[in-house]
Scaffold this active site. Structure first.
Site: not given
Length: 147
Positions: A56, A58, A86, A89
């Site tokens: 992701h 992040e 999410c 993260c």
């Protein structure tokens, strides 16, 4: 004179990362990490390219920032990200002890707040809404293209 370095300025940087993801046929989420008004890390979703569900935006940015700083804790840093982190993260952000998280669009289905509990470090300030419309539209355009 006002400083050009404000939340909107840095969210625009994150949005540029989201556009890179969009152009690469990745879910268009982008992130930057800022320390003392300087972007020290950038990231965008790479889950398809790397065939890695943890890639992701992040996570990419957290890793780059830690390498830049030579430290695992992101004290005095702010993450700007175009979509609410999410649970995975948010957990990584918890462990990084980042000072602040600013996200554009809320993710009602998979965002950390959907759990009904805070997953961020107690000292982390979480804010949202900057460039929410633009980030939401980019996500809508991406998924409309997929259907």
């Amino acid at each position: 004179m006002l400083s050009p370095f404000n939340d909107e300025y840095f969210m625009k940087q994150a949005f540029q990362e989201a556009l890179k993801a969009f152009e690469s046929d990745e879910v268009p989420v982008g992130a930057v990490i800022v320390c003392k008004n300087q972007v020290i890390a950038r990231g965008h979703n790479l889950t398809e390219q790397l065939t890695d569900v943890t890639a992701h935006a992040e996570i990419q940015a957290i890793t780059a920032a830690a390498q830049y700083l030579g430290a695992k804790y992101l004290k005095e840093c702010t993450l700007y990200v175009t979509l609410e982190p999410c649970c995975m993260c948010a957990g990584a952000l918890y462990w990084s002890q980042i000072d602040r998280v600013v996200f554009a669009a809320r993710d009602a289905k998979r965002g950390a707040s959907a759990t009904g509990t805070s997953l961020y470090h107690p000292a982390t300030i979480v804010e949202n809404g900057i460039m929410e419309a633009e980030a939401s539209q980019l996500l809508k355009d991406f998924f409309a293209r997929k259907r």
